[in-house]
Design a protein around this motif. Structure first.
Motif, PDB file in Angstrom:
ATOM      1  N   VAL A 169       0.846  -1.189   0.000  1.00  0.00           N
ATOM      2  CA  VAL A 169       0.000   0.000   0.000  1.00  0.00           C
ATOM      3  C   VAL A 169       0.881   1.240   0.000  1.00  0.00           C
ATOM      4  O   VAL A 169       1.878   1.300   0.725  1.00  0.00           O
ATOM      5  N   ASN A 170       0.505   2.219  -0.802  1.00  0.00           N
ATOM      6  CA  ASN A 170       1.246   3.472  -0.818  1.00  0.00           C
ATOM      7  C   ASN A 170       0.478   4.557  -0.075  1.00  0.00           C
ATOM      8  O   ASN A 170      -0.747   4.499   0.043  1.00  0.00           O
TER       9      ASN A 170
ATOM     10  N   PRO B  42       1.161   4.662  -7.257  1.00  0.00           N
ATOM     11  CA  PRO B  42       0.189   3.587  -7.045  1.00  0.00           C
ATOM     12  C   PRO B  42       0.590   2.618  -5.946  1.00  0.00           C
ATOM     13  O   PRO B  42       1.751   2.561  -5.529  1.00  0.00           O
ATOM     14  N   ASN B  43      -0.411   1.866  -5.493  1.00  0.00           N
ATOM     15  CA  ASN B  43      -0.138   0.687  -4.688  1.00  0.00           C
ATOM     16  C   ASN B  43       0.597  -0.331  -5.567  1.00  0.00           C
ATOM     17  O   ASN B  43       0.781  -0.101  -6.776  1.00  0.00           O
TER      18      ASN B  43
ATOM     19  N   THR C 186      -0.476  -4.480 -10.894  1.00  0.00           N
ATOM     20  CA  THR C 186      -1.349  -3.557 -10.167  1.00  0.00           C
ATOM     21  C   THR C 186      -2.412  -2.945 -11.055  1.00  0.00           C
ATOM     22  O   THR C 186      -3.614  -2.977 -10.730  1.00  0.00           O
ATOM     23  N   ALA C 187      -1.992  -2.342 -12.155  1.00  0.00           N
ATOM     24  CA  ALA C 187      -2.942  -1.657 -13.035  1.00  0.00           C
ATOM     25  C   ALA C 187      -3.950  -2.633 -13.635  1.00  0.00           C
ATOM     26  O   ALA C 187      -5.157  -2.370 -13.683  1.00  0.00           O
ATOM     27  N   LYS C 188      -3.446  -3.779 -14.082  1.00  0.00           N
ATOM     28  CA  LYS C 188      -4.322  -4.786 -14.680  1.00  0.00           C
ATOM     29  C   LYS C 188      -5.366  -5.288 -13.673  1.00  0.00           C
ATOM     30  O   LYS C 188      -6.515  -5.570 -14.028  1.00  0.00           O
TER      31      LYS C 188
ATOM     32  N   PHE D 186      -9.905  -6.996  -9.679  1.00  0.00           N
ATOM     33  CA  PHE D 186     -10.676  -6.722  -8.467  1.00  0.00           C
ATOM     34  C   PHE D 186     -11.683  -5.618  -8.757  1.00  0.00           C
ATOM     35  O   PHE D 186     -11.431  -4.730  -9.571  1.00  0.00           O
ATOM     36  N   GLU D 187     -12.822  -5.672  -8.059  1.00  0.00           N
ATOM     37  CA  GLU D 187     -13.813  -4.609  -8.173  1.00  0.00           C
ATOM     38  C   GLU D 187     -14.039  -3.982  -6.804  1.00  0.00           C
ATOM     39  O   GLU D 187     -14.060  -4.658  -5.779  1.00  0.00           O
TER      40      GLU D 187
END
Length: 590
Positions: free
Chosen positions: A124-125, A143-144, A159-161, A205-206
């Motif tokens: 986590v950022n 980003p995280n 992460t982005a995906k 993830f949603e």
């Protein structure tokens, strides 16, 4: 954490030094990350063209972090972060630790989000926060990081995906399968609004925060999934810290900032899982709200081995809490009565986190508390009262000189007793301290094993969170440490002890899918040991969800007895070792 007093002349001198440092451009060379806009404003931020205490904002943004630590040939632990591909730096939008919120740093969680049998890493950022950090307008939050374990010793940034880049001022995460679909979900804790992300099972993830009803807005600092009512669904506990006031100036310390007691406490929250994808806030009626405490960490475990998950709350500058679960949806505060509220000196020092393990092998769970001040090793007893063995264990003399943040129990040499790792770091300055590797000599007494551990334990790091994981599935527990304004440290265990081991991946059917809350007794080589399946949270981090068992010279497990949260008891005999064993609870799902 209360600072020593000084006169107003010293305060003015400190402000002058800060202004001079900013004028000389020290922020441009600090190893920190960049800043960006956020969705949460704590108030009192004022004109962001001038930072807190007159320090101009900064936008320095190196991304690599500290250089790799080169291990010696005989070092047990090797820093492999760079080689593994963990390219991530915790974002501190400042050139110094300017307040108590910034001081905490950030962490994450270990999980197998894609169910391929390899532990992945979620970090986590933090980012910018008006009224807290010094940041230039319009710069981006970093980003995280969700890092997928490829199974070959390296990780892929997905992460982005996955849809987990995140927003706001992040702090930590909790991992658990709240909907029992077989895929681990994530709850990301923030200063501001925390978010629940449902794992779709396809690598993405949603955000289901609103639908689930768990979008609490506050100063979150920890969370844990646990099935408190044993209905087969994981509930969620959110630990909150304090209500930060950036305008507060009534303190006397030339080189620091106000302590936790300068700010109002913030209430914790318990969400009961209804089993339909939504949660009910049962904080008041469950009895978990105890006034006047500022949480730093929440740990769920079965303190009295009655089959119900209890809660240990580590607090900053107030007594710690042990909330005992009556099994009917209600908790009673028993920390003082059971001897785990204060340290051995009778102080309510600033507690960071709590680790759970059976350090002396007596079949009762013990609690290791890391602190700003004198820590504690609370040993469980048959009468339900804990005794603080920090002195007689040898831990006091070794650890007292440090500020200890994340601490974990783990059997790094698989010799059947719980060793300890502690991440240390200065609370007020961006300077490094040595981390600690403490070997259990048997019976719950410890010795400093830094020489055995290797170069990483001679290095001065700005440690914060700590987690145990076996990222290469070789049966030797590895470590992950986060550091404030720096990269994470993935420490590969290269122990050559040759001892045997067994790792258990539990899967509930009538119980919650993760098997959190199961009590295990393992008999091997004439000795029986206790192990608890649980979300292994400590300060800022959650570790490997699997149950790792060091077996020493025992070449088989004679008997494994599992008491599932449903109450069902399962027995397995004559198990082969040195493997990861998936065990499903007998019977059909609820």
């Amino acid at each position: 954490m209360d600072p020593s007093r000084s006169d107003s002349r010293q305060i003015r001198q400190r402000l002058f030094r800060e202004s001079l440092r900013a004028w000389l451009g020290a922020a441009a060379i600090a190893c920190l990350t960049g800043c960006g806009p956020i969705s949460t404003d704590l108030g009192g931020g004022g004109d962001r063209s001038v930072g807190l205490k007159g320090v101009p904002p900064t936008n320095s943004a190196p991304t690599e972090g500290s250089a790799p630590i080169v291990a010696g040939a005989s070092d047990v632990f090797e820093d492999v972060s760079g080689r593994a591909g963990l390219r991530f730096v915790q974002q501190l939008c400042d050139d110094h630790i300017g307040n108590i919120i910034e001081s905490n740093g950030a962490g994450g969680a270990i999980l197998d989000f894609d169910r391929d049998g390899w532990m992945d890493i979620f970090l986590v950022n933090s980012g910018p926060l008006d009224g807290v950090t010094h940041h230039l307008p319009g710069t981006a939050r970093r980003p995280n990081g969700l890092f997928r374990n490829r199974g070959d010793g390296t990780f892929e940034d997905v992460t982005a995906k996955a849809g987990l880049t995140g927003s706001g001022y992040g702090v930590t995460a909790a991992a658990g399968d709240f909907d029992n679909d077989g895929f681990t979900d994530l709850y990301v804790v923030s200063v501001g609004e925390s978010h629940l992300f449902r794992n779709r099972g396809n690598g993405t993830f949603e955000d289901v925060t609103v639908r689930a009803g768990v979008g609490h807005k506050g100063t979150g600092i920890g969370a844990v999934f646990a099935d408190f009512d044993n209905d087969g669904h994981l509930d969620l506990f959110l630990a909150n810290y304090l209500t930060f006031d950036p305008t507060y100036r009534l303190y006397f310390q030339p080189d620091g900032f106000p302590s936790a007691l300068a700010y109002k406490p913030e209430a914790n929250v318990l969400y009961r899982n209804r089993g339909d994808g939504t949660f009910e806030d049962v904080s008041e009626k469950s009895g978990i709200r105890v006034a006047g405490h500022r949480a730093m960490c929440v740990t769920a475990f079965d303190a009295d081995l009655d089959g119900h998950q209890d809660l240990y709350i580590s607090n900053d500058l107030s007594p710690n809490l042990l909330l005992m679960n009556d099994g009917h949806g209600h908790f009673t505060e028993s920390g003082q009565k059971r001897g785990v509220a204060f340290n051995a000196l009778g102080e309510a020092a600033g507690s960071m986190g709590a680790a759970i393990g059976d350090s002396n092998g007596d079949g009762r769970p013990d609690i290791l508390v890391t602190r700003f001040g004198y820590g504690s090793l609370y040993l469980g007893t048959t009468n339900g009262v804990f005794t603080d063995a920090m002195v007689v264990s040898g831990l006091g003399a070794i650890t007292a000189q440090y500020v200890a943040w994340g601490g974990v129990f783990f059997d790094f040499d698989n010799d059947r007793d719980e060793d300890i790792f502690i991440a240390n770091g200065d609370a007020h300055y961006l300077v490094g301290w040595q981390s600690l590797l403490l070997e259990n000599r048997g019976g719950g007494t410890f010795t400093d094993a830094a020489v055995q551990g290797g170069a990483v334990f001679r290095s001065k790091l700005r440690g914060r969170g700590a987690a145990v994981l076996d990222f290469d599935n070789d049966g030797r527990p590895d470590l992950l440490m986060t550091a404030i304004a720096d990269r994470p440290y993935l420490l590969h265990n290269r122990s050559t002890s040759g001892h045997h081991w067994l790792t258990l991946h539990l899967e509930g059917t009538r119980s919650n899918r993760d098997g959190f809350g199961a009590i295990l007794h393992v008999t091997a080589g004439g000795k029986t040991t206790l192990h608890l399946a649980r979300a292994s949270t400590t300060f800022l981090m959650q570790g490997d969800p699997r149950v790792h068992i060091g077996l020493g010279a025992a070449s088989k497990v004679d008997l494994l007895e599992i008491r599932w949260p449903s109450g069902q008891v399962q027995k397995l005999e004559n198990l082969t070792v040195d493997r990861i064993l998936r065990i499903q609870e007998p019977g059909s799902a609820r």
